[in-house]
Scaffold this motif. Structure first.
Motif, mmCIF file in Angstrom:
data_model
loop_
_atom_site.group_PDB
_atom_site.id
_atom_site.type_symbol
_atom_site.label_atom_id
_atom_site.label_comp_id
_atom_site.label_asym_id
_atom_site.label_seq_id
_atom_site.Cartn_x
_atom_site.Cartn_y
_atom_site.Cartn_z
ATOM 1 N N VAL A 1 0.849 -1.186 0.000
ATOM 2 C CA VAL A 1 0.000 0.000 0.000
ATOM 3 C C VAL A 1 0.885 1.237 0.000
ATOM 4 N N LEU A 2 0.613 2.146 -0.906
ATOM 5 C CA LEU A 2 1.271 3.452 -0.928
ATOM 6 C C LEU A 2 0.262 4.499 -0.465
ATOM 7 N N ARG A 3 0.527 5.137 0.656
ATOM 8 C CA ARG A 3 -0.321 6.230 1.130
ATOM 9 C C ARG A 3 0.194 7.524 0.505
ATOM 10 N N LEU A 4 -0.628 8.092 -0.366
ATOM 11 C CA LEU A 4 -0.216 9.253 -1.145
ATOM 12 C C LEU A 4 -0.547 10.546 -0.409
ATOM 13 N N PRO A 5 0.285 11.567 -0.603
ATOM 14 C CA PRO A 5 0.021 12.894 -0.059
ATOM 15 C C PRO A 5 -0.764 13.718 -1.079
ATOM 16 N N PHE A 6 -0.695 15.027 -0.972
ATOM 17 C CA PHE A 6 -1.238 15.925 -2.000
ATOM 18 C C PHE A 6 -0.335 15.783 -3.224
ATOM 19 N N VAL A 7 -0.885 15.241 -4.309
ATOM 20 C CA VAL A 7 -0.108 14.997 -5.527
ATOM 21 C C VAL A 7 -0.335 16.156 -6.496
ATOM 22 N N TYR A 8 0.732 16.572 -7.164
ATOM 23 C CA TYR A 8 0.645 17.738 -8.049
ATOM 24 C C TYR A 8 1.603 17.545 -9.221
ATOM 25 N N GLY A 9 1.505 18.466 -10.182
ATOM 26 C CA GLY A 9 2.511 18.542 -11.237
ATOM 27 C C GLY A 9 1.945 18.374 -12.629
ATOM 28 N N GLU A 10 2.725 18.806 -13.612
ATOM 29 C CA GLU A 10 2.459 18.587 -15.026
ATOM 30 C C GLU A 10 1.112 19.171 -15.454
ATOM 31 N N GLY A 11 0.763 20.297 -14.820
ATOM 32 C CA GLY A 11 -0.451 20.986 -15.204
ATOM 33 C C GLY A 11 -1.718 20.215 -14.921
ATOM 34 N N HIS B 1 5.318 15.008 -6.315
ATOM 35 C CA HIS B 1 5.126 15.224 -7.745
ATOM 36 C C HIS B 1 4.769 13.898 -8.421
ATOM 37 N N HIS B 2 4.081 13.995 -9.554
ATOM 38 C CA HIS B 2 3.724 12.785 -10.306
ATOM 39 C C HIS B 2 4.937 11.925 -10.637
ATOM 40 N N ARG B 3 6.075 12.547 -10.891
ATOM 41 C CA ARG B 3 7.274 11.756 -11.193
ATOM 42 C C ARG B 3 7.620 10.836 -10.039
ATOM 43 N N ASP B 4 7.379 11.312 -8.823
ATOM 44 C CA ASP B 4 7.751 10.513 -7.658
ATOM 45 C C ASP B 4 6.678 9.505 -7.275
ATOM 46 N N VAL B 5 5.420 9.775 -7.633
ATOM 47 C CA VAL B 5 4.412 8.729 -7.506
ATOM 48 C C VAL B 5 4.815 7.550 -8.393
ATOM 49 N N ALA B 6 5.216 7.854 -9.623
ATOM 50 C CA ALA B 6 5.647 6.793 -10.535
ATOM 51 C C ALA B 6 6.857 6.049 -9.993
ATOM 52 N N PRO C 1 12.662 16.971 -5.369
ATOM 53 C CA PRO C 1 12.773 17.013 -3.908
ATOM 54 C C PRO C 1 11.774 17.934 -3.219
ATOM 55 N N THR C 2 11.415 19.056 -3.854
ATOM 56 C CA THR C 2 10.478 19.991 -3.248
ATOM 57 C C THR C 2 9.602 20.611 -4.326
ATOM 58 N N ILE C 3 8.516 21.209 -3.897
ATOM 59 C CA ILE C 3 7.643 21.903 -4.846
ATOM 60 C C ILE C 3 8.352 23.112 -5.448
ATOM 61 N N TRP C 4 9.325 23.661 -4.715
ATOM 62 C CA TRP C 4 10.096 24.800 -5.233
ATOM 63 C C TRP C 4 11.004 24.355 -6.379
ATOM 64 N N GLN D 1 11.808 24.157 -12.344
ATOM 65 C CA GLN D 1 11.912 23.364 -13.569
ATOM 66 C C GLN D 1 10.724 23.553 -14.507
ATOM 67 N N GLY D 2 9.720 24.292 -14.070
ATOM 68 C CA GLY D 2 8.539 24.493 -14.903
ATOM 69 C C GLY D 2 7.661 23.269 -15.037
ATOM 70 N N ILE D 3 7.583 22.446 -13.967
ATOM 71 C CA ILE D 3 6.806 21.193 -14.053
ATOM 72 C C ILE D 3 5.715 21.163 -12.984
#
Length: 272
Positions: free
Chosen positions: A153-163, A189-194, A261-264, A269-271
């Motif tokens: 089981v992966l407990r996800l946080p607030f996921v964001y990114g890629e518009g 970020h979606h990259r890290d969910v993947a 690593p961070t939302i900043w 990176q514009g993602i």
């Protein structure tokens, strides 16, 4: 090439994850209620988690299942329980019958942790959510643990990114739920969910629940600002300061490192 079943592929997380799973070389089956365009390398299989009789074609012979399908932002609590608990039960029964050796990875939520916790939530904390969405996910987690399948089981946080629009929704969410501007959430970020799903598919998380989060939680105030829709600040005391925060050290100990690593960093990176 292994065959993998993905549920929830048209959702916020699944629509970003599916192309990455295809690029990784998986032969992806996608459970859908109706025909729709999918990336090359993905195959739509018509079925509905509400109807167990439709799930054989989706599950038969798969090597892995990534179960993302969930219902949450609705006031229909009965529908939430049907989708998140009964739907998971139907899927587990189908996998047990038609692909008992499959590895089953389920997405859950950091919202399962108690709001009055005294530190970031940890995987072995006792969870007593009262809202239908997290309560139904806790119940679904229990079904999976007791299923006899190879699970994680992966407990996800607030996921964001890629518009994806999730970050842009924060000002509306803050108003709807009365969120304090200083309230701080774990995010990923979606990259890290993947990346976390990839790790789970290797077997590194078998038999475990793991929190996913990047290196730095972020305030509601900053999320709204990054989304381009600033909200007012507040000097009022913050109730439940640890709600929405997760300790991700277990996942890190198993080899996970966030690519964003961070939302900043995502903003730079514009993602976003």
């Amino acid at each position: 090439m292994s065959t993998l079943l993905l549920t929830g592929a048209t959702g916020l997380v699944g629509s970003r994850l599916l192309p990455r799973l295809v690029a990784d070389g998986h032969d992806c089956r996608v459970l859908v209620r109706r025909e729709q365009p999918l990336p090359d390398g993905a195959t739509a299989v018509l079925g509905d988690l509400d109807d167990p009789t439709t799930l054989r074609a989706a599950t038969e012979g798969v090597a892995a299942v990534v179960h993302l399908a969930a219902l949450f932002r609705t006031d229909d609590e009965a529908a939430i329980w049907r989708a998140n608990l009964d739907g998971t039960r139907h899927l587990l029964d189908a996998v047990t019958a038609h692909a008992p050796a499959a590895r089953f990875v389920m997405a859950s939520t950091g919202n399962v942790y108690d709001h009055d916790q005294a530190r970031p939530g940890q995987e072995d904390d006792s969870c007593h959510p009262t809202a239908a969405y997290p309560a139904s996910k806790v119940a679904a987690e229990a079904l999976l643990r007791e299923s006899g399948l190879t699970w994680s089981v992966l407990r996800l946080p607030f996921v964001y990114g890629e518009g994806d629009g999730h970050l842009a929704s924060m000002p509306t969410l803050a108003e709807r739920f009365g969120l304090h501007p200083a309230h701080t959430y774990s995010v990923a970020h979606h990259r890290d969910v993947a990346a976390a799903v990839r790790l789970a598919l290797t077997g590194a998380l078998d038999g475990r629940i793991a929190n996913l989060a990047d290196d730095a939680p972020v305030t509601v105030y900053d999320m709204a600002r990054l989304a381009g829709s600033p909200i007012d600040g507040s000097a009022e005391p913050l109730a439940h300061p640890w709600a929405g925060r997760m300790d991700s050290s277990l996942l890190r100990s198993l080899g996970f490192r966030p690519a964003v690593p961070t939302i900043w960093d995502a903003a730079a990176q514009g993602i976003l």
